[in-house]
Motif scaffolding. Sequence first.
Motif, PDB file in Angstrom:
ATOM      1  N   ALA A  45       0.668  -1.050  -0.139  1.00  0.00           N
ATOM      2  CA  ALA A  45       0.087   0.072   0.034  1.00  0.00           C
ATOM      3  C   ALA A  45       0.858   1.239   0.063  1.00  0.00           C
ATOM      4  CB  ALA A  45      -0.873  -0.057   1.280  1.00  0.00           C
ATOM      5  N   LEU A  46       1.859   1.249   0.866  1.00  0.00           N
ATOM      6  CA  LEU A  46       2.782   2.668   0.958  1.00  0.00           C
ATOM      7  C   LEU A  46       3.570   2.788  -0.235  1.00  0.00           C
ATOM      8  CD1 LEU A  46       3.626   2.526   4.799  1.00  0.00           C
ATOM      9  CD2 LEU A  46       1.877   3.745   3.661  1.00  0.00           C
ATOM     10  N   ARG A  47       3.986   1.690  -0.838  1.00  0.00           N
ATOM     11  CA  ARG A  47       4.803   2.104  -1.946  1.00  0.00           C
ATOM     12  C   ARG A  47       3.885   2.336  -3.132  1.00  0.00           C
ATOM     13  NH1 ARG A  47       7.155  -3.979  -3.886  1.00  0.00           N
ATOM     14  NH2 ARG A  47       5.381  -4.517  -5.217  1.00  0.00           N
ATOM     15  N   SER A  48       2.973   1.802  -3.121  1.00  0.00           N
ATOM     16  CA  SER A  48       1.818   2.142  -4.420  1.00  0.00           C
ATOM     17  C   SER A  48       1.299   3.465  -4.197  1.00  0.00           C
ATOM     18  CB  SER A  48       0.792   1.092  -4.326  1.00  0.00           C
ATOM     19  OG  SER A  48       1.287  -0.080  -4.720  1.00  0.00           O
ATOM     20  N   LEU A  49       1.173   3.941  -2.909  1.00  0.00           N
ATOM     21  CA  LEU A  49       0.524   5.299  -2.646  1.00  0.00           C
ATOM     22  C   LEU A  49       1.663   6.502  -3.158  1.00  0.00           C
ATOM     23  CD1 LEU A  49      -1.598   7.125  -1.239  1.00  0.00           C
ATOM     24  CD2 LEU A  49      -0.563   6.970   0.807  1.00  0.00           C
ATOM     25  N   PHE A  50       2.730   6.102  -2.979  1.00  0.00           N
ATOM     26  CA  PHE A  50       3.817   7.338  -3.396  1.00  0.00           C
ATOM     27  C   PHE A  50       3.687   7.554  -4.935  1.00  0.00           C
ATOM     28  CE2 PHE A  50       8.068   8.004  -4.854  1.00  0.00           C
ATOM     29  CZ  PHE A  50       8.345   9.372  -4.305  1.00  0.00           C
ATOM     30  N   ILE A  51       3.599   6.267  -5.720  1.00  0.00           N
ATOM     31  CA  ILE A  51       3.473   6.482  -7.109  1.00  0.00           C
ATOM     32  C   ILE A  51       2.421   6.843  -7.394  1.00  0.00           C
ATOM     33  CG2 ILE A  51       3.935   4.897  -9.254  1.00  0.00           C
ATOM     34  CD1 ILE A  51       5.131   2.675  -7.400  1.00  0.00           C
ATOM     35  N   ARG A  79      -5.599  -5.575 -15.633  1.00  0.00           N
ATOM     36  CA  ARG A  79      -4.080  -5.817 -15.627  1.00  0.00           C
ATOM     37  C   ARG A  79      -4.045  -5.189 -13.960  1.00  0.00           C
ATOM     38  NH1 ARG A  79       0.259  -2.766 -14.407  1.00  0.00           N
ATOM     39  NH2 ARG A  79       2.128  -3.428 -15.620  1.00  0.00           N
ATOM     40  N   GLY A  80      -4.908  -4.398 -13.453  1.00  0.00           N
ATOM     41  CA  GLY A  80      -4.448  -4.017 -11.877  1.00  0.00           C
ATOM     42  C   GLY A  80      -4.810  -5.552 -11.016  1.00  0.00           C
ATOM     43  N   SER A 188      -2.783   0.620 -11.728  1.00  0.00           N
ATOM     44  CA  SER A 188      -2.240  -0.630 -11.188  1.00  0.00           C
ATOM     45  C   SER A 188      -2.136  -0.199  -9.687  1.00  0.00           C
ATOM     46  CB  SER A 188      -1.245  -1.195 -12.007  1.00  0.00           C
ATOM     47  OG  SER A 188      -1.638  -1.836 -13.181  1.00  0.00           O
ATOM     48  N   MET A 189      -1.456   0.828  -9.664  1.00  0.00           N
ATOM     49  CA  MET A 189      -0.900   1.394  -8.174  1.00  0.00           C
ATOM     50  C   MET A 189      -1.976   1.937  -7.373  1.00  0.00           C
ATOM     51  SD  MET A 189       2.166   0.660  -8.250  1.00  0.00           S
ATOM     52  CE  MET A 189       3.368   0.135  -9.333  1.00  0.00           C
ATOM     53  N   VAL A 190      -3.224   2.459  -8.119  1.00  0.00           N
ATOM     54  CA  VAL A 190      -4.498   2.877  -7.542  1.00  0.00           C
ATOM     55  C   VAL A 190      -5.039   1.353  -6.960  1.00  0.00           C
ATOM     56  CG1 VAL A 190      -6.840   3.456  -7.755  1.00  0.00           C
ATOM     57  CG2 VAL A 190      -4.982   4.925  -8.491  1.00  0.00           C
ATOM     58  N   MET A 191      -4.923   0.344  -7.618  1.00  0.00           N
ATOM     59  CA  MET A 191      -5.642  -0.742  -7.142  1.00  0.00           C
ATOM     60  C   MET A 191      -4.646  -1.262  -5.789  1.00  0.00           C
ATOM     61  SD  MET A 191      -7.085  -2.475 -10.198  1.00  0.00           S
ATOM     62  CE  MET A 191      -7.893  -4.049  -9.352  1.00  0.00           C
ATOM     63  N   GLY A 192      -3.384  -1.257  -6.064  1.00  0.00           N
ATOM     64  CA  GLY A 192      -2.433  -1.658  -5.076  1.00  0.00           C
ATOM     65  C   GLY A 192      -2.542  -0.966  -3.790  1.00  0.00           C
ATOM     66  N   THR A 193      -2.769   0.284  -3.938  1.00  0.00           N
ATOM     67  CA  THR A 193      -3.058   1.112  -2.742  1.00  0.00           C
ATOM     68  C   THR A 193      -4.366   0.745  -1.906  1.00  0.00           C
ATOM     69  OG1 THR A 193      -1.728   3.060  -3.836  1.00  0.00           O
ATOM     70  CG2 THR A 193      -3.159   3.546  -1.734  1.00  0.00           C
ATOM     71  N   ALA A 194      -5.426   0.601  -2.669  1.00  0.00           N
ATOM     72  CA  ALA A 194      -6.653   0.319  -2.031  1.00  0.00           C
ATOM     73  C   ALA A 194      -6.627  -1.037  -1.619  1.00  0.00           C
ATOM     74  CB  ALA A 194      -7.732   0.473  -3.063  1.00  0.00           C
ATOM     75  N   ALA A 195      -5.912  -2.047  -2.174  1.00  0.00           N
ATOM     76  CA  ALA A 195      -5.930  -3.471  -1.666  1.00  0.00           C
ATOM     77  C   ALA A 195      -5.252  -3.666  -0.330  1.00  0.00           C
ATOM     78  CB  ALA A 195      -5.624  -4.297  -2.781  1.00  0.00           C
ATOM     79  N   GLY A 196      -3.990  -2.963  -0.473  1.00  0.00           N
ATOM     80  CA  GLY A 196      -3.157  -2.955   0.630  1.00  0.00           C
ATOM     81  C   GLY A 196      -3.932  -2.432   1.932  1.00  0.00           C
ATOM     82  N   LEU A 197      -4.785  -0.983   1.741  1.00  0.00           N
ATOM     83  CA  LEU A 197      -5.110  -0.546   2.766  1.00  0.00           C
ATOM     84  C   LEU A 197      -6.374  -1.568   3.619  1.00  0.00           C
ATOM     85  CD1 LEU A 197      -5.698   3.027   1.386  1.00  0.00           C
ATOM     86  CD2 LEU A 197      -4.230   2.452   3.247  1.00  0.00           C
TER      87      LEU A 197
END
Length: 291
Positions: A45-51, A79-80, A188-197
């Motif tokens: 989540a945190l690495r994706s949020l930065f991107i 893809r996400g 893809s990073m939006v989905m990574g942030t949401a899923a991580g949260l």
Amino acid sequence: MQTTTRLNTPVSGILLMIGGLALLTLNDAVAKWLSPRYPVGEIIALRSLFIVITLGIGLGGRGGLKALKPTRYWNQFLRGLCFLVSSFAIVTALSLMPIADATAITFASPLFIVALAGPLLGERVGLNRWVAAIIGFVGVLIIAKPTPNAFQWGALAALAAAVGSTARDMVTRHISAVESSNVTTFYSMVMGTAAGLLTAWVSPWSWPTGSDFWLFILLGVLNGGAHLMMIESYRRAEASIVAPFRYTALVWAILFGYVMWGDIPDVLLITGSALVIGSGWYLFRHETRQS
């Protein structure tokens, strides 16, 4: 409508893949370093949020909300989803098993790509590409020296990462003619942030402080840069051309291991690396003569 142009420049596509994997390998090393202290979901989540923040500001500043609008919503979601599977799986694998075993299993991905590029993408996969992919994979197995101890939950997670990254790259190549690298990375990073949260509900977070905070920032830089370069590589060259060069991540791992930790390569490491480098160089020269 956001559009881009698919190029036919295999050399630049190969070089972008090699550079992207250098960043991605360093990213994996940092993630493994953080994994004993932070949950997998928090790392993602945190690495994706930065991107997301960086790309959102950059794209929005150049074209407003229109610059963030994808051409194919469903394909971006797909893809996400593949990105989520590969990201969570590889960080989980790295936290459970030695990096060499995890790397050997995830490097089944280029062979999957070469096998599926024909039926799924309509690419002509000739004997040269098959030979390069198989020789490179043999080299990886020699280096990693898989043992019975590798076949555990970590191994299953690494296999899931290989399958997820294969599917992700197939979708990336499919949409590369109509979506920019920045837009694809952003969603893809939006989905990574949401899923991580969401994982914070089941695995309590501990907010990073001190040097760990800056390591999370570094994760975002490395991961974002790596995916931008790899997405662009699939826009410039066919998937089955660039896929065997994913093996070069092992070469980067050897280099980083020696420079940062003083790891000395043994005979098997040198032999396997020679096969990895040789297979990639063979394909590089073949495609250069063809283009």
